[in-house]
Design an enzyme around this catalytic site. Structure first.
Site, mmCIF file in Angstrom:
data_model
loop_
_atom_site.group_PDB
_atom_site.id
_atom_site.type_symbol
_atom_site.label_atom_id
_atom_site.label_comp_id
_atom_site.label_asym_id
_atom_site.label_seq_id
_atom_site.Cartn_x
_atom_site.Cartn_y
_atom_site.Cartn_z
ATOM 1 N N GLY A 56 0.847 -1.192 0.000
ATOM 2 C CA GLY A 56 0.000 0.000 0.000
ATOM 3 C C GLY A 56 0.873 1.229 0.000
ATOM 4 O O GLY A 56 2.064 1.146 0.319
ATOM 5 N N CYS A 83 5.420 -6.019 1.422
ATOM 6 C CA CYS A 83 5.776 -4.605 1.372
ATOM 7 C C CYS A 83 5.123 -3.846 2.541
ATOM 8 O O CYS A 83 5.465 -4.097 3.686
ATOM 9 C CB CYS A 83 5.419 -4.019 0.010
ATOM 10 N N TYR A 84 4.151 -2.974 2.286
ATOM 11 C CA TYR A 84 3.502 -2.289 3.403
ATOM 12 C C TYR A 84 2.923 -3.304 4.394
ATOM 13 O O TYR A 84 2.964 -3.088 5.618
ATOM 14 C CB TYR A 84 2.395 -1.359 2.888
ATOM 15 N N HIS A 172 8.042 -7.507 -3.930
ATOM 16 C CA HIS A 172 6.738 -7.910 -4.475
ATOM 17 C C HIS A 172 6.846 -9.251 -5.217
ATOM 18 O O HIS A 172 7.217 -9.280 -6.385
ATOM 19 C CB HIS A 172 6.202 -6.830 -5.419
ATOM 20 N N GLU A 174 4.497 -10.938 -6.312
ATOM 21 C CA GLU A 174 3.363 -11.115 -7.227
ATOM 22 C C GLU A 174 3.608 -10.535 -8.616
ATOM 23 O O GLU A 174 2.834 -10.791 -9.531
ATOM 24 C CB GLU A 174 2.097 -10.501 -6.608
ATOM 25 N N VAL A 229 -17.219 -12.547 -24.287
ATOM 26 C CA VAL A 229 -16.953 -13.791 -23.556
ATOM 27 C C VAL A 229 -17.802 -13.881 -22.284
ATOM 28 O O VAL A 229 -18.368 -14.932 -21.982
ATOM 29 C CB VAL A 229 -15.476 -13.847 -23.086
ATOM 30 N N ASP A 230 -17.882 -12.788 -21.534
ATOM 31 C CA ASP A 230 -18.478 -12.870 -20.196
ATOM 32 C C ASP A 230 -19.948 -13.274 -20.246
ATOM 33 O O ASP A 230 -20.369 -14.197 -19.550
ATOM 34 C CB ASP A 230 -18.341 -11.529 -19.460
ATOM 35 N N LYS A 373 -10.912 -12.489 -15.774
ATOM 36 C CA LYS A 373 -11.178 -12.746 -17.191
ATOM 37 C C LYS A 373 -10.557 -14.067 -17.694
ATOM 38 O O LYS A 373 -11.202 -14.835 -18.397
ATOM 39 C CB LYS A 373 -10.606 -11.584 -18.010
#
Ligand code: XMP
Length: 517
Positions: A56, A83-84, A172, A174, A229-230, A373
């Site tokens: 954050g 991180c934060y 990070h 991710e 698609v959705d 998605k």
């Protein structure tokens, strides 16, 4: 829609929070993102298998810094602070967080001091590149904690509590710039939390179909199909649960891509045996749009007309319609519980099948509310939807109207449809369709001079857009091979009447957006 195991991700305001969720889901573990204001009672009821505190922008010493209940550390549930999130762990544990001498952004190499647990598979003493992005840092591990990794600028790049399952990383894991980040996250999920990789499209379909069948025991449901698609996946899921008690409605606003309506009809009527009603409302939409140039006004008119047409069609389906199916995705759901919660600026008024009048007597079915998605695409495949529906690029609700700059009329729609069809045909022929998140042509409101044969022309300009992206929130322009781009331009200029110039858009998002309006 409860999964047996789930990771709780507390969103402390980072732009990367959704990425954490994606990485967890990619490891086939179910997770949800929630604001840090969830209290300890709520967290106990949620019964997470593990908790991840996101990064954050705040400093733990800011007055309005997001925080978490210190009781979180005593639950016995593994916690990973990123991180934060790590700084918050240190702060809650009574440690000290300091402003780093220099803010640290970008690549750094960390040295692994303990190649086990979080760093299982990493040799002790080895180095690995990571992505840092922080102003504050933990200089000394709090009492009872030990350092697991360090870097030249960050003395505590990762730490853990000596006896409790509490972990923190300053970098990070991710983001793609931390190449071995997935291993670190998976060590947390599987070794530390003991999670099982059982979040798969097959399980999702089975569970969701059962739940919808249980819920919609009588009466009918309706679903608006857009060709995207959705809505296609949402409809196919509901149809599997309730069969022909689902009616799909395709509102053709005359602003679809060439062949789109026919493709939806072929797939749903032909292959899936769906009760599909197509409403041709192109005259009505073009009438509403006549002479309108302002993008927001175009969006507003299309949105309102869409609602009117859809509701009329829905009433004709019958009196026993009790449910409306929508293809709402997880990113739309999380935004509405953002920890900051404040109003963000409206860049564009999005038009979807949603936004119907609240007094409509329908209960909502949103079977994709938990999915990203790419997961929707996997579920579509699991349901046997054809690849050309599952893989198709996103298409905006207002359709070609926001790709025809300036006034929209039948002739301009036809010009754009032709150029767009050639563009996509050539992209497919070059085998590039799946490398691109979204590609489309835009018709500009300017004319330019050209020469064809021995004659002067004064014709339309078509802009080509192609972007790479993970979620449409940020995007980069696609680096086309020049010969492909050249072939596309030549075909468009030769085959589409009144177009004498083609240009390629090399803007990223931000600062541009993906669509031009
Ligand atoms: P922008 O242009 O905002 O687009 O960068 C991001 C993504 O959203 C799509 N988009 C829409 N989708 N209704 C939709 O369903 C809309 O009104 C709408 N406007 C933009 C766009 O195509 C891109 O994928």
């Amino acid at each position: 829609m409860s999964a047996t195991q789930r990771i709780l991700i507390m969103d402390l305001g980072a732009q990367y929070t959704q990425l954490i969720a994606r990485r967890v889901r990619e490891a086939h573990v179910y997770c949800e993102i929630h604001p840090p204001t969830r209290d300890i009672g709520w967290i106990r009821d949620f019964a997470p298998t593990g908790i991840i505190l996101s990064g954050g922008p705040s400093s733990v010493y800011d007055l309005d810094a997001p925080t978490a209940d210190p009781a979180l550390l005593e639950l016995g549930v593994p916690v990973l602070g990123i991180c934060y999130g790590m700084q918050l762990l240190a702060h809650l544990a009574g440690g000290e967080v300091r402003q780093a001498g220099e803010r640290e952004y970008g690549r750094a190499d960390i040295e692994i001091l303990k190649g086990e647990g979080l760093f299982e598979g990493f040799a002790t003493g080895s180095r690995t590149p990571v992505w840092m992005s922080h102003g504050d840092r933990v200089d000394v591990a709090p009492a009872g904690w030990e350092v697991l990794a360090r870097s030249a600028n960050t003395p505590v790049a990762a730490f853990r509590h000596r006896t409790k399952p509490l972990f923190g990383v300053q970098f990070h894991p991710e983001v793609v710039h931390t190449p071995r980040g997935p291993e670190i996250l998976q060590n947390f999920l599987f070794r530390i939390c003991g999670a099982r990789p059982d979040w798969t499209p097959g399980h999702f379909v089975e569970r969701t179909v059962r739940e919808i069948a249980d819920r919609v025991r009588t009466g009918r449901a309706i679903c608006g199909l857009s060709g995207g698609v959705d809505s296609a996946v949402a409809a196919a899921l509901v149809q599997r649960a309730i069969g022909r008690r689902l009616t799909c409605i395709l509102v053709d606003h005359g602003l679809l891509r060439r062949g789109e309506r026919e493709q939806v009809e072929r797939t749903f009527r032909g292959e899936l045996n769906t009760d599909l009603r197509v409403v041709d409302a192109s005259r009505r939409f073009l009438g509403e749009l006549a002479g309108i140039e302002d993008p927001e006004e175009k969006r507003r008119r299309i949105g309102h007309t869409f609602i009117d047409v859809f509701e009329e069609a829905a009433r004709e389906v019958g009196d026993d319609v009790g449910y409306l199916v929508q293809g709402t995705l997880y990113p739309d759901v999380i935004e509405s519980v953002s920890p900051r919660g404040g109003p963000s600026a409206t860049i564009k008024t999005h038009h979807n099948v949603g936004g119907l009048r609240p007094d409509l007597p329908f209960a909502l079915i949103e079977p994709l509310r938990e999915l990203f998605k790419d997961e929707v695409r996997q579920v579509g495949r699991e349901l046997g939807l054809p690849e050309d529906i599952v893989r198709r690029h996103p298409f905006p609700g207002p359709g070609l109207a926001v790709r025809i700059l300036g006034p929209v009329d039948e002739a301009r729609v036809s010009t754009l449809q032709q150029a767009d069809a050639i563009y996509l045909e050539e992209i497919r022929a070059a085998g590039l369709y799946d490398d691109i998140w979204q590609a489309f042509a835009v018709l500009l409101p300017v004319r330019s001079v050209g020469v064809m044969g021995d004659f002067r022309t004064y014709g339309n300009v078509v802009a080509l857009r192609a972007v790479t992206s993970q979620d449409g929130m940020t995007a980069d322009w696609y680096q086309f091979p020049h010969d492909v781009l050249g072939a596309i331009a030549t075909r468009i200029i030769n085959e589409v009447k009144d177009v004498n110039r083609v240009v390629y858009d090399v803007s990223s998002k931000p600062p541009a957006t993906i669509e031009w309006e």
